[in-house]
Design an enzyme around this catalytic site. Sequence first.
Site, PDB file in Angstrom:
ATOM      1  CG  ASP A  83      -4.063   5.059  -5.293  1.00  0.00           C
ATOM      2  OD1 ASP A  83      -4.623   4.589  -4.293  1.00  0.00           O
ATOM      3  OD2 ASP A  83      -3.209   5.950  -5.236  1.00  0.00           O
ATOM      4  CG  ASP A 107      -6.279   4.199  -0.041  1.00  0.00           C
ATOM      5  OD1 ASP A 107      -7.040   3.807   0.854  1.00  0.00           O
ATOM      6  OD2 ASP A 107      -5.140   4.649   0.184  1.00  0.00           O
TER       7      ASP A 107
END
Length: 693
Positions: A521, A548
């Site tokens: 992230d 991600d």
Amino acid sequence: MTDTVRTPRHRRRRTGMALGVPLVLTAAGTFAYGTDLGLFGAQAQANASAATAAPAWATATADGFASVNALGQNGTYGGRDGRTVTVKTLADLEKYATAAEPYVIVVAATITMNPVGKEIKVASDKTIVGSGTSGHIVGGGFFLGQGVHNVIIRNLTIRDAYQGVWNDKDHDFDAIQMDGAHHVWINHNDLRHMADGLIDVRKDSTDVTVSWNKLSDDNKAFGIGWTENVVTDITIHHNWIRETEQRNPSTDNAAHAHLYNNFLEDVAGTTIKSSYGNYSRGRTKMVLENSYFQGVNNPVTKDSTATIVQKGNTFVGTSGRNESGGTAFDPKVFYSYTPDKTADVPALLKAGAGPRSTIGTTAAATTAAGATTAAAAATTLTVAADGSGQYRTVQAAVNAVPANNPSRVVIAVKPGTYRELVKVPSNKPHVTIQGTGGSRKDTTIVYDNASGTPKPGGGTYGTGGSATVAVEADDFQARNLTISNDFDEGAHQDIAGQAVALRTAADKILLDGVIVSGDQDTLLVDTASKDKLGRVYMTNSYVVGNVDFIFGRATAVIDKSVITLKKRWNGTSAGYVTAPSTAAGRKGILIANSTVNGDVSDRTFHLGRPWHAGGDATLDPQTTVRNTTLSAAIRTTPWTDMSGFSWKDDRFAEYKNTGAGAGAASGDRPQLTDAQAANQEVADWLGDWTPTA
């Protein structure tokens, strides 16, 4: 032969630009204190100053040898102390370029030289800069004679003086020629298809930096020397030299020649064949590092009297001489610099070399006819951890920005590591946070919060709250710096490890020439709320992560950048590049004209998966990856499901990607048609917003 002994010019504070990103450098004397109340109130007046600043490109200064203090000249800053004028005719260009006083000359049209081969004799203290990509000089170029100094030639296309003879010895029609000049910076130009050579640095010219240029389609690219003296000091970095036969460059009797992060390319199957690449001749001392040679014959050659020290270079498909030997010098004795990784050089230069649309386009300029166009005043605040700036922390400078400020505030952050959390609140728009070092690596904002990190008042930060830098204000810019989250997943497996480096939750966010680095992230591109538009444009940058690490609901473009895949904390390779959570009817994440690579195992990373935040089935996540080079790390089925939601129910597609990780269209690998791709361009994502520095 005579050797000129020069006074050492050691360790000058370096200022410059990285990957095409000009720095905000305010000329001496432009700062002035505010009124009795002060720009930020009486409390702040003692340590805050306001400046009506010219655009960064109009005050930018050189790096490399052009930045040193020598021969009575302190660095290279061109015409920044003079007026800015815009020219569209040959007569006006010649008038201002040859004038005695300093000028910043903005070339805003195609100017054809008459007669062909004409070289304008540039006088000292000039900046000649193209307006975006519109400044073209056709059929001639520029000449800098004996003693001419402090000249910047930037952001121009200089082309087409070719007279039909490939190895032309009768027409000396160079793009830029200097005989005995000093303190010259040649930067972000496109030089091609001239007669004889593209750049000639001759007759004891010295303190020269040539950076971020494209040199192509010519018999001779770049010659240095034509003297028995050994006095020339020159830096040549981040240049893309392709389809040129010889002098790439040829360096004769240079006292110090520092070449790094250049990309020399001989394209297979063309009529132009390289004779040799970098050549150290005479008594040249050359340091050649972190450059990339592809398909070049005799990539590195030296005379028996010359020296070359090679470090970190890469050679792909080359043949013939590749030589080194002798001792040279340490460039860091003269100036600071931080080379980029060699493996990244081709992608960096394909994306960043040559003219930039953000240079030369926002000046308060006086036209040749005398009309003036005004630019909004900008305020510059300086940050330095050592106390030499107005503030010691970035957040302190943000706090000094008045609520609802109407115009740009530039927070110029000096090189160093700033371990702090930074938040730009929604009531402070038009803020730029910009590193002032010679590289985006020189200035780092870093912290180590994660989603599961306990908060002092109880609870945990959560994913969004873990961000090192959080931006909630519109029209924000980050430039020439690194934003990092260095949370140690291995040491803290007991808590949730999502750790954001940068979170944006606003509209019109420009990230230009930055590194955003983390693990899981890394870059959260969000919006202020589900129903609000939030556009992000990242260019000439790096994003580093593993799971991600580009995610959120914003309309976000990653353009002309490098996406670096990183192994997990335990050394395994597995991950996902994007996790869009796009609202229905909006555009999601677009990766265009970029490179995806990294030191990870083959076929271990997905390009993306759909994030239906909170299980919201009304979302319509979108990622498009187009015209991008994909390494073998990308899986042959590049999209995958997430939390029970199928990627096939959302919007995931590719278009004309290349590299070992690219693949043909299939049910598991959707490809846009040409008609579909025409509606998925960068401009479609940005709409009515044109990002400018």
